[in-house]
Design an enzyme around this catalytic site. Structure first.
Site, PDB file in Angstrom:
ATOM      1  N   CYS A  78      66.857  80.734 108.624  1.00 34.72           N
ATOM      2  CA  CYS A  78      67.688  80.569 107.434  1.00 34.72           C
ATOM      3  C   CYS A  78      66.853  80.260 106.189  1.00 34.72           C
ATOM      4  O   CYS A  78      65.724  79.776 106.290  1.00 34.72           O
ATOM      5  CB  CYS A  78      68.704  79.451 107.664  1.00 34.72           C
ATOM      6  N   ASP A 113      74.852  70.659 113.158  1.00 30.35           N
ATOM      7  CA  ASP A 113      73.703  70.320 112.320  1.00 30.35           C
ATOM      8  C   ASP A 113      73.716  68.819 112.041  1.00 30.35           C
ATOM      9  O   ASP A 113      74.751  68.160 112.130  1.00 30.35           O
ATOM     10  CB  ASP A 113      73.763  71.103 111.009  1.00 30.35           C
TER      11      ASP A 113
END
Length: 203
Positions: free
Chosen positions: A7, A125
């Site tokens: 990412c 996360d």
């Protein structure tokens, strides 16, 4: 085999490195507050350079539906990742407008917050004010028994802890950003090493 998402790509060099390392997904961050933020037009140009087997994910926080739809319909992204306070109604409306998968991030601190039933995937996360990108891992044991939906595991991953993480959880994919950077920039060798390590561990 566990899939890999890298990412926070921002440059042509990042895309070239991704094409060499061949993750399953790359992520473009469309959040102004992020240090890895990218403008839609620039992301679209980079997308044209991305090898076709690699899918692009667009990361958003509490964004208006129309902006997400515009970016997706421009062919810039294949999946939407939501990192804000988006609820199931928001996701349901978005999916009516777009026929692409939706990933909903779930913040994990000392406990796991409520998850989404409308998203195609979850993404666990580390809980932070910045809503991700901290480079800090959470206690994977908190989601060790989770099997309700396929999920991405994010937060503090790098080549040194892949094996440990996979011994605790069974993710659909591993999501890395700062773990493949040097001095805040994507490091091609670290990107390649991360992908190869995941492939070795889950082949």
């Amino acid at each position: 085999m566990v899939k890999v998402k890298i990412c926070g790509l921002q440059t042509q060099a990042d895309i070239e490195a991704a094409n060499r390392s061949q993750p399953d997904y790359i992520g473009f961050i469309f959040v102004k507050q992020s240090k890895r933020s990218i403008l839609p037009d620039h992301a679209n140009r980079l997308r044209q350079l991305l090898n076709k087997p690699i899918q692009a994910v667009g990361v958003f926080v509490n964004e208006e539906h129309a902006r997400i739809v515009d970016i997706a319909q421009a062919g810039t992204i294949d999946l939407v990742q939501l990192h804000g306070d988006e609820d199931d109604n928001y996701i349901h409306t978005l999916k009516k407008a777009l026929e692409i998968p939706v990933i909903k991030a779930v913040s994990v601190g000392k406990k796991v917050e409520a998850s989404s039933q409308s998203a195609d995937y979850l993404l666990f996360d580390t809980e932070t004010v910045e809503r991700g990108g901290s480079g800090q891992a959470f206690d994977w044991g908190l989601i060790s028994e989770f099997n309700k939906q396929p999920f991405f595991l994010a937060g503090g991953l790098n080549t040194e802890n892949i094996q440990a993480a996979l011994a605790v959880v069974q993710p659909f994919a591993l999501d890395v950003s700062s773990g493949v950077e040097t001095d805040g920039k994507k490091d091609p060798q670290k990107m390649r090493d991360f992908v190869e390590k995941v492939r070795e561990q889950t082949r």
